[in-house]
Scaffold this active site. Sequence first.
Site, PDB file in Angstrom:
ATOM      1  N   ASN A  58     129.210  -9.718  26.487  1.00  0.00           N
ATOM      2  CA  ASN A  58     129.111  -9.079  25.167  1.00  0.00           C
ATOM      3  C   ASN A  58     129.370  -7.576  25.254  1.00  0.00           C
ATOM      4  OD1 ASN A  58     126.778  -8.045  26.251  1.00  0.00           O
ATOM      5  ND2 ASN A  58     125.365  -9.117  24.877  1.00  0.00           N
ATOM      6  N   ASP A 105     127.899 -13.301  23.249  1.00  0.00           N
ATOM      7  CA  ASP A 105     126.579 -13.312  23.879  1.00  0.00           C
ATOM      8  C   ASP A 105     126.275 -14.686  24.467  1.00  0.00           C
ATOM      9  OD1 ASP A 105     123.550 -13.333  24.073  1.00  0.00           O
ATOM     10  OD2 ASP A 105     123.916 -11.308  23.294  1.00  0.00           O
ATOM     11  N   SER A 142     117.087 -11.009  42.555  1.00  0.00           N
ATOM     12  CA  SER A 142     116.928  -9.660  43.097  1.00  0.00           C
ATOM     13  C   SER A 142     115.790  -9.626  44.106  1.00  0.00           C
ATOM     14  CB  SER A 142     116.594  -8.720  41.928  1.00  0.00           C
ATOM     15  OG  SER A 142     116.121  -7.486  42.400  1.00  0.00           O
ATOM     16  N   TYR A 194     111.471  -6.176  33.997  1.00  0.00           N
ATOM     17  CA  TYR A 194     112.753  -6.616  34.555  1.00  0.00           C
ATOM     18  C   TYR A 194     112.510  -7.533  35.753  1.00  0.00           C
ATOM     19  CZ  TYR A 194     116.885  -6.618  37.503  1.00  0.00           C
ATOM     20  OH  TYR A 194     117.907  -7.023  38.321  1.00  0.00           O
ATOM     21  N   LYS A 251     113.398 -11.798  36.492  1.00  0.00           N
ATOM     22  CA  LYS A 251     114.083 -12.445  37.619  1.00  0.00           C
ATOM     23  C   LYS A 251     113.171 -13.484  38.260  1.00  0.00           C
ATOM     24  CE  LYS A 251     117.965 -10.366  37.196  1.00  0.00           C
ATOM     25  NZ  LYS A 251     119.103 -11.127  36.650  1.00  0.00           N
ATOM     26  N   ASN A 263     119.807   5.696  36.994  1.00  0.00           N
ATOM     27  CA  ASN A 263     118.480   5.500  37.595  1.00  0.00           C
ATOM     28  C   ASN A 263     118.579   5.310  39.094  1.00  0.00           C
ATOM     29  OD1 ASN A 263     116.811   5.170  35.140  1.00  0.00           O
ATOM     30  ND2 ASN A 263     118.273   3.520  34.773  1.00  0.00           N
ATOM     31  N   ARG A 302     115.942   1.545  51.954  1.00  0.00           N
ATOM     32  CA  ARG A 302     116.434   0.347  51.268  1.00  0.00           C
ATOM     33  C   ARG A 302     117.561  -0.295  52.062  1.00  0.00           C
ATOM     34  NH1 ARG A 302     112.610   1.753  48.980  1.00  0.00           N
ATOM     35  NH2 ARG A 302     112.159   1.928  46.749  1.00  0.00           N
TER      36      ARG A 302
HETATM   37  P1  NAD Z   1     125.874  -4.796  34.700  1.00  0.00           P
HETATM   38  O1  NAD Z   1     125.020  -4.317  33.572  1.00  0.00           O
HETATM   39  O2  NAD Z   1     126.995  -3.950  35.150  1.00  0.00           O
HETATM   40  O3  NAD Z   1     126.447  -6.247  34.347  1.00  0.00           O
HETATM   41  C1  NAD Z   1     125.779  -7.150  33.495  1.00  0.00           C
HETATM   42  C2  NAD Z   1     126.788  -7.601  32.447  1.00  0.00           C
HETATM   43  O4  NAD Z   1     126.168  -8.552  31.582  1.00  0.00           O
HETATM   44  C3  NAD Z   1     127.275  -6.444  31.571  1.00  0.00           C
HETATM   45  O5  NAD Z   1     128.683  -6.480  31.528  1.00  0.00           O
HETATM   46  C4  NAD Z   1     126.685  -6.736  30.203  1.00  0.00           C
HETATM   47  O6  NAD Z   1     127.514  -6.297  29.169  1.00  0.00           O
HETATM   48  C5  NAD Z   1     126.539  -8.239  30.235  1.00  0.00           C
HETATM   49  N1  NAD Z   1     125.488  -8.833  29.408  1.00  0.00           N
HETATM   50  C6  NAD Z   1     124.176  -8.502  29.358  1.00  0.00           C
HETATM   51  N2  NAD Z   1     123.514  -9.322  28.512  1.00  0.00           N
HETATM   52  C7  NAD Z   1     124.434 -10.195  28.033  1.00  0.00           C
HETATM   53  C8  NAD Z   1     124.368 -11.308  27.151  1.00  0.00           C
HETATM   54  N3  NAD Z   1     123.209 -11.675  26.585  1.00  0.00           N
HETATM   55  N4  NAD Z   1     125.497 -11.989  26.882  1.00  0.00           N
HETATM   56  C9  NAD Z   1     126.681 -11.622  27.441  1.00  0.00           C
HETATM   57  N5  NAD Z   1     126.794 -10.595  28.293  1.00  0.00           N
HETATM   58  C10 NAD Z   1     125.694  -9.891  28.590  1.00  0.00           C
HETATM   59  O7  NAD Z   1     124.889  -5.132  35.925  1.00  0.00           O
HETATM   60  P2  NAD Z   1     125.236  -5.535  37.429  1.00  0.00           P
HETATM   61  O8  NAD Z   1     124.725  -4.454  38.312  1.00  0.00           O
HETATM   62  O9  NAD Z   1     126.620  -5.989  37.551  1.00  0.00           O
HETATM   63  O10 NAD Z   1     124.228  -6.759  37.598  1.00  0.00           O
HETATM   64  C11 NAD Z   1     124.627  -8.098  37.420  1.00  0.00           C
HETATM   65  C12 NAD Z   1     123.422  -8.997  37.606  1.00  0.00           C
HETATM   66  O11 NAD Z   1     122.861  -8.781  38.898  1.00  0.00           O
HETATM   67  C13 NAD Z   1     122.286  -8.729  36.618  1.00  0.00           C
HETATM   68  O12 NAD Z   1     121.704  -9.955  36.259  1.00  0.00           O
HETATM   69  C14 NAD Z   1     121.317  -7.885  37.416  1.00  0.00           C
HETATM   70  O13 NAD Z   1     120.002  -8.008  36.956  1.00  0.00           O
HETATM   71  C15 NAD Z   1     121.479  -8.485  38.799  1.00  0.00           C
HETATM   72  N6  NAD Z   1     121.097  -7.571  39.895  1.00  0.00           N
HETATM   73  C16 NAD Z   1     121.685  -6.334  39.966  1.00  0.00           C
HETATM   74  C17 NAD Z   1     121.300  -5.438  40.972  1.00  0.00           C
HETATM   75  C18 NAD Z   1     121.898  -4.068  41.059  1.00  0.00           C
HETATM   76  O14 NAD Z   1     121.333  -3.224  41.750  1.00  0.00           O
HETATM   77  N7  NAD Z   1     123.038  -3.784  40.428  1.00  0.00           N
HETATM   78  C19 NAD Z   1     120.320  -5.828  41.906  1.00  0.00           C
HETATM   79  C20 NAD Z   1     119.764  -7.099  41.807  1.00  0.00           C
HETATM   80  C21 NAD Z   1     120.165  -7.958  40.796  1.00  0.00           C
HETATM   81  N1  UFG Z   2     116.009   7.611  44.606  1.00  0.00           N
HETATM   82  C1  UFG Z   2     115.906   8.978  44.626  1.00  0.00           C
HETATM   83  N2  UFG Z   2     116.471   9.693  43.604  1.00  0.00           N
HETATM   84  C2  UFG Z   2     117.120   9.093  42.581  1.00  0.00           C
HETATM   85  C3  UFG Z   2     117.231   7.676  42.562  1.00  0.00           C
HETATM   86  C4  UFG Z   2     116.649   6.966  43.590  1.00  0.00           C
HETATM   87  O1  UFG Z   2     115.323   9.549  45.541  1.00  0.00           O
HETATM   88  O2  UFG Z   2     117.599   9.780  41.669  1.00  0.00           O
HETATM   89  C5  UFG Z   2     115.429   6.836  45.717  1.00  0.00           C
HETATM   90  C6  UFG Z   2     114.333   5.876  45.297  1.00  0.00           C
HETATM   91  O3  UFG Z   2     113.085   6.520  45.247  1.00  0.00           O
HETATM   92  C7  UFG Z   2     114.439   4.801  46.386  1.00  0.00           C
HETATM   93  C8  UFG Z   2     115.924   4.789  46.726  1.00  0.00           C
HETATM   94  O4  UFG Z   2     116.442   6.042  46.273  1.00  0.00           O
HETATM   95  O5  UFG Z   2     113.735   5.212  47.517  1.00  0.00           O
HETATM   96  C9  UFG Z   2     116.699   3.679  46.045  1.00  0.00           C
HETATM   97  O6  UFG Z   2     116.454   3.732  44.647  1.00  0.00           O
HETATM   98  P1  UFG Z   2     117.327   2.858  43.626  1.00  0.00           P
HETATM   99  O7  UFG Z   2     116.813   3.143  42.256  1.00  0.00           O
HETATM  100  O8  UFG Z   2     118.766   3.063  43.887  1.00  0.00           O
HETATM  101  O9  UFG Z   2     116.996   1.364  44.063  1.00  0.00           O
HETATM  102  P2  UFG Z   2     115.622   0.564  44.030  1.00  0.00           P
HETATM  103  O10 UFG Z   2     115.501  -0.087  45.358  1.00  0.00           O
HETATM  104  O11 UFG Z   2     114.493   1.377  43.574  1.00  0.00           O
HETATM  105  O12 UFG Z   2     115.918  -0.480  42.866  1.00  0.00           O
HETATM  106  C10 UFG Z   2     116.843  -1.538  43.078  1.00  0.00           C
HETATM  107  C11 UFG Z   2     117.451  -2.023  41.776  1.00  0.00           C
HETATM  108  C12 UFG Z   2     116.409  -2.630  40.888  1.00  0.00           C
HETATM  109  C13 UFG Z   2     115.622  -3.648  41.638  1.00  0.00           C
HETATM  110  C14 UFG Z   2     115.073  -3.055  42.902  1.00  0.00           C
HETATM  111  C15 UFG Z   2     114.353  -4.047  43.764  1.00  0.00           C
HETATM  112  O13 UFG Z   2     118.058  -0.956  41.085  1.00  0.00           O
HETATM  113  O14 UFG Z   2     117.064  -3.278  39.828  1.00  0.00           O
HETATM  114  O15 UFG Z   2     116.157  -2.553  43.691  1.00  0.00           O
HETATM  115  O16 UFG Z   2     115.230  -5.032  44.164  1.00  0.00           O
HETATM  116  F1  UFG Z   2     114.595  -4.086  40.863  1.00  0.00           F
END
Ligand code: NAD
Ligand code: UFG
Length: 338
Positions: A32, A58, A124, A149, A153, A198, A231
């Site tokens: 979406n 969606d 995750s 969040y 998961k 973030n 990490r």
């Molecule tokens: P992303 O936001 O880039 O991709 C998610 C996609 O899903 C987006 O393109 C968004 O537009 C689409 N979307 C969201 N809700 C929707 C809906 N209801 N219908 C249709 N499309 C929808 O995120 P990503 O980093 O590519 O993550 C992909 C998946 O992996 C997610 O489920 C996320 O929770 C999971 N994940 C990501 C990370 C990470 O660090 N990036 C870590 C662990 C798990």
């Molecule tokens: N960090 C900083 N400054 C920043 C951002 C992050 O110091 O501006 C540090 C964090 O404190 C952490 C490390 O960098 O020590 C990694 O942080 P991220 O936010 O990149 O990753 P996290 O491990 O905290 O989070 C990720 C995913 C979440 C998921 C989580 C656990 O982004 O979606 O792993 O799997 F929930």
Amino acid sequence: MKVLVTGGAGYIGSHTCVELINSSIDTVVLDNLCNSSEKSLDRVREITGTSPVFYKGDVRDEALLERIFSENEFDCVIHFAGLKCVPESVKKPAEYYENNLGSTLVLCKVMARHGCKRLVFSSSATVYSAVNEMPLKEDSIKGDCTNPYGWTKYMGERILTDIATADPEWAIALLRYFNPIGAHESGLIGEDPRGIPNNLMPFIAQTAVGRRDRLTVFGNDYNTKDGTGVRDYLHVVDLAKGHVAAIGYIMEHKGAEPINLGTGTGISVLDMVETFKQVNQVDVPYGFGPRRAGDVATCYAQADKAKRLLGWRAEKTLEDMCRDTWRWQSSNPDGYGE
Ligand code: NAD
Ligand code: UFG
């Protein structure tokens, strides 16, 4: 072989489309675009020479899913679609539960109706409880999630495990990603977060390119080698290949199987900043700030189950992750420009 990729325009989804197409798999995307740009799919075509078929919509729209499944015969589905921003999930929990769980429930209902019962689910490392010793194993303790969040998961895994228990025809890979970073080596696709990032790597990259003044390192008093958080970062192209390997697995094995996708190695924030600077010969100004609420000191995977079951392991180095991120960020300073 034909695969539906929900969330396929997103960060991990677009890289996975490239690997699917490169593996001669017919790729259909449903997204979406709530957190992505359709331009990512144009770039997938530039890289591979093939456009994934794209449905904009969606996953919770059951009538649309019904139409998509009537128009296509899928061998399996990769379900990336979902909301993923931890602090936003604390502010808007209902939206997160509704999107992440609602999409999974509607998807499974329509899949079952069409006899398509193979699914790869984006889970995750966040499902693991903070009480565990490292490395995290698939049977380590889960729960005690620190944000909505994470619970989506955890609950998503629970729902899918129950579905696979009730109906033994289902084959589901619950892929627990650690910290995906990096970009395709072409520099054409990469991570393009909306607003202030973030996560660490996009913040470093935007600082290096001048969009942010400086990185704040959240805490330097953890019990780690240099006091900063540790990490398990893995290259998004390795992660994408893990999905192709998971499809191979669920074609042959029934049931719901949790599998970590990580490197098994812990990297500190300062390791990351220094490697990024050195590999790319750019400055990344930073300073130390307080710990971020909900962060753990250390999180890394035991990665041998993926090797055993999927024949997959992460191959790219931290230097590759930093170099490829910078190639994407420096040639697309504003991401996809949306
Ligand atoms: P992303 O936001 O880039 O991709 C998610 C996609 O899903 C987006 O393109 C968004 O537009 C689409 N979307 C969201 N809700 C929707 C809906 N209801 N219908 C249709 N499309 C929808 O995120 P990503 O980093 O590519 O993550 C992909 C998946 O992996 C997610 O489920 C996320 O929770 C999971 N994940 C990501 C990370 C990470 O660090 N990036 C870590 C662990 C798990
Ligand atoms: N960090 C900083 N400054 C920043 C951002 C992050 O110091 O501006 C540090 C964090 O404190 C952490 C490390 O960098 O020590 C990694 O942080 P991220 O936010 O990149 O990753 P996290 O491990 O905290 O989070 C990720 C995913 C979440 C998921 C989580 C656990 O982004 O979606 O792993 O799997 F929930």
